[in-house]
Design a protein around this motif. Structure first.
Motif, mmCIF file in Angstrom:
data_model
loop_
_atom_site.group_PDB
_atom_site.id
_atom_site.type_symbol
_atom_site.label_atom_id
_atom_site.label_comp_id
_atom_site.label_asym_id
_atom_site.label_seq_id
_atom_site.Cartn_x
_atom_site.Cartn_y
_atom_site.Cartn_z
ATOM 1 N N ASN A 18 1.043 -1.079 -0.219
ATOM 2 C CA ASN A 18 -0.142 0.407 0.120
ATOM 3 C C ASN A 18 1.247 0.889 0.433
ATOM 4 O O ASN A 18 0.830 1.964 -1.122
ATOM 5 C CB ASN A 18 -1.205 -0.453 1.160
ATOM 6 N N ALA A 19 1.608 1.890 0.907
ATOM 7 C CA ALA A 19 2.013 3.380 0.983
ATOM 8 C C ALA A 19 3.666 2.541 0.755
ATOM 9 O O ALA A 19 4.420 3.443 -0.095
ATOM 10 C CB ALA A 19 2.680 2.917 2.720
ATOM 11 N N THR A 74 -3.305 1.713 -7.796
ATOM 12 C CA THR A 74 -3.914 0.957 -8.736
ATOM 13 C C THR A 74 -3.673 0.478 -8.820
ATOM 14 O O THR A 74 -4.000 0.689 -10.257
ATOM 15 C CB THR A 74 -5.273 -0.059 -6.854
ATOM 16 N N MET A 94 0.392 -2.677 -6.534
ATOM 17 C CA MET A 94 0.091 -2.167 -5.616
ATOM 18 C C MET A 94 -1.735 -1.759 -5.249
ATOM 19 O O MET A 94 -2.514 -1.687 -6.261
ATOM 20 C CB MET A 94 0.229 -0.285 -6.595
ATOM 21 N N LEU A 95 -1.714 -1.986 -3.407
ATOM 22 C CA LEU A 95 -3.615 -1.680 -3.715
ATOM 23 C C LEU A 95 -3.895 -0.449 -2.659
ATOM 24 O O LEU A 95 -2.635 0.334 -1.947
ATOM 25 C CB LEU A 95 -3.997 -2.753 -2.687
ATOM 26 N N LYS A 96 -4.921 -0.006 -2.657
ATOM 27 C CA LYS A 96 -4.864 1.140 -1.848
ATOM 28 C C LYS A 96 -6.032 1.257 -1.236
ATOM 29 O O LYS A 96 -6.848 0.601 -1.444
ATOM 30 C CB LYS A 96 -4.490 2.921 -2.676
#
Length: 96
Positions: A18-19, A74, A94-96
């Motif tokens: 995420n970050a 994402t 990448m996931l938000k």
């Protein structure tokens, strides 16, 4: 030994992230290294390393920010290392 015996590129962690995510790689000798992030269209998103590095165990963190200072969307991204004749690409999410 403080020097790896071969070139290698590890899977990023955490993945998905995420970050931020961490990428480890090994250099058995001093090498000019390019480590870049690409999107699924093959467009370069960010250059993380573009310099000569001494031999050893290396770690780079990517914060999900592109070359323009914007957070990426994402999705799936690829990271590619080039060091002397060593080339390898791995996939990350990448996931938000």
């Amino acid at each position: 030994s403080t020097r790896p015996s071969s070139y290698s590129l590890s899977q990023n962690y955490p993945n998905p992230f995420n970050a931020a995510t961490t990428i480890d790689f090994n250099l058995p000798q001093a090498s000019f290294v390019k480590l870049d992030i690409y999107n699924v269209l093959g467009q370069k998103v960010k250059s993380l390393v573009n310099e000569k590095l001494i031999a050893g165990y290396k770690r780079v963190t990517w914060d999900g920010i592109n070359e323009n200072g914007q957070t990426v969307a994402t999705g799936v991204y690829f990271y590619r290392i080039q060091a002397d004749r060593f080339n390898e690409t791995k996939k990350m999410v990448m996931l938000k």
